[in-house]
Design a protein around this motif. Sequence first.
Motif, PDB file in Angstrom:
ATOM      1  N   UNK A  36     -35.589 -82.953 -18.502  1.00  0.00           N
ATOM      2  CA  UNK A  36     -34.396 -82.759 -17.677  1.00  0.00           C
ATOM      3  C   UNK A  36     -34.427 -81.403 -16.988  1.00  0.00           C
ATOM      4  N   UNK A  37     -35.391 -80.549 -17.366  1.00  0.00           N
ATOM      5  CA  UNK A  37     -35.440 -79.170 -16.870  1.00  0.00           C
ATOM      6  C   UNK A  37     -36.653 -78.960 -15.963  1.00  0.00           C
ATOM      7  N   UNK A  38     -36.464 -78.160 -14.932  1.00  0.00           N
ATOM      8  CA  UNK A  38     -37.591 -77.812 -14.059  1.00  0.00           C
ATOM      9  C   UNK A  38     -37.339 -76.415 -13.499  1.00  0.00           C
ATOM     10  N   UNK A  39     -38.316 -75.522 -13.679  1.00  0.00           N
ATOM     11  CA  UNK A  39     -38.138 -74.166 -13.189  1.00  0.00           C
ATOM     12  C   UNK A  39     -38.402 -74.116 -11.687  1.00  0.00           C
ATOM     13  N   UNK A  40     -37.606 -73.305 -11.005  1.00  0.00           N
ATOM     14  CA  UNK A  40     -37.706 -73.218  -9.547  1.00  0.00           C
ATOM     15  C   UNK A  40     -39.144 -72.979  -9.080  1.00  0.00           C
ATOM     16  N   UNK A  69     -29.560 -81.399 -23.405  1.00  0.00           N
ATOM     17  CA  UNK A  69     -29.335 -82.553 -22.528  1.00  0.00           C
ATOM     18  C   UNK A  69     -30.004 -83.740 -23.201  1.00  0.00           C
ATOM     19  N   UNK A 125     -33.002 -83.133 -25.614  1.00  0.00           N
ATOM     20  CA  UNK A 125     -33.827 -81.974 -25.260  1.00  0.00           C
ATOM     21  C   UNK A 125     -32.988 -80.699 -25.272  1.00  0.00           C
ATOM     22  N   UNK A 162     -34.417 -80.750  -5.997  1.00  0.00           N
ATOM     23  CA  UNK A 162     -34.226 -81.590  -7.185  1.00  0.00           C
ATOM     24  C   UNK A 162     -33.463 -82.813  -6.692  1.00  0.00           C
ATOM     25  N   UNK A 173     -31.645 -78.172 -13.767  1.00  0.00           N
ATOM     26  CA  UNK A 173     -31.520 -79.292 -14.701  1.00  0.00           C
ATOM     27  C   UNK A 173     -30.926 -80.496 -13.986  1.00  0.00           C
ATOM     28  N   UNK A 177     -29.006 -74.977 -23.678  1.00  0.00           N
ATOM     29  CA  UNK A 177     -28.503 -76.207 -23.078  1.00  0.00           C
ATOM     30  C   UNK A 177     -29.199 -77.391 -23.743  1.00  0.00           C
ATOM     31  N   UNK A 217     -30.262 -81.532  -4.579  1.00  0.00           N
ATOM     32  CA  UNK A 217     -29.949 -80.107  -4.718  1.00  0.00           C
ATOM     33  C   UNK A 217     -31.182 -79.349  -4.231  1.00  0.00           C
ATOM     34  N   UNK A 221     -33.694 -71.676 -13.520  1.00  0.00           N
ATOM     35  CA  UNK A 221     -33.995 -72.938 -14.208  1.00  0.00           C
ATOM     36  C   UNK A 221     -33.010 -74.000 -13.729  1.00  0.00           C
ATOM     37  N   UNK A 223     -32.277 -71.234 -21.432  1.00  0.00           N
ATOM     38  CA  UNK A 223     -32.649 -71.117 -20.028  1.00  0.00           C
ATOM     39  C   UNK A 223     -31.972 -69.934 -19.343  1.00  0.00           C
ATOM     40  N   UNK A 243     -33.045 -76.479 -24.545  1.00  0.00           N
ATOM     41  CA  UNK A 243     -33.801 -75.357 -23.981  1.00  0.00           C
ATOM     42  C   UNK A 243     -32.901 -74.142 -23.883  1.00  0.00           C
TER      43      UNK A 243
END
Lengths: 121, 121
Positions: A3-7, B64, B67, A24, B77, B62, A31, B75, B71, B69
């Motif tokens: 569910x997470x992704x770093x910029x 979700x 999962x 995203x 989500x 966080x 977004x 970051x 953050x 993390x």
Amino acid sequence: MSAFEDLGEIQPLPIWEGIAARAVVGEEMTMAIVELEPGAVAAEHSHGNEQLGMVLTGRMTFRIGDETREIGPGMTYNIAADVPHTATAGPDGCVVMDIFAPPRHDWDRFQPGEPRAPRWP
Amino acid sequence: MSAFEDLGEIQPLPIWEGIAARAVVGEEMTMAIVELEPGAVAAEHSHGNEQLGMVLTGRMTFRIGDETREIGPGMTYNIAADVPHTATAGPDGCVVMDIFAPPRHDWDRFQPGEPRAPRWP
């Protein structure tokens, strides 16, 4: 899939000359963290997607409909569907968060650029 | 009505104890700049609105779905509709951008707090 992704891991899409979007994409909205190089211009355009957004860093001159403002961090904006808008980045460039609903599936046509460090944070 | 609104002019909604949201509400989505005081907790919850977001400053833990993390800034989500999530702000608090589609009309029940300076920028 996380569910997470770093910029910094999101590939930049070259949406205008000197303007790249890291997106995203959800089911209902996109977004995008949009990086504008100094003086970069998003020429007047419009789209059926509603657009809300906020400046994260730097400054830009933004025209929405008949209203023009020079804006910086913490300024939000609200662009109804199909309202023409034009952006010009300031001398230090600008990074904004732009969100769209429905998603910007028209951006699927862009070939992602090489990974690179984000201008912000 | 202006297309522009400065973050400091948007009244904070007390959505959880120690957590306030400044919301820009469109037709299709809500864009919220959410300020979490140090250690503030958004207990596990879920909603039919899709939620995307990104940390602007500070840190939070966080969860979700399954999962978890810890953050910080940059970051992103992606929380699909109805997926449970829980947030706990770090010791310096946290400010995030949370976006929702459709709009969070359930937030209409909150009485806006007194105007005050935003924690970010």
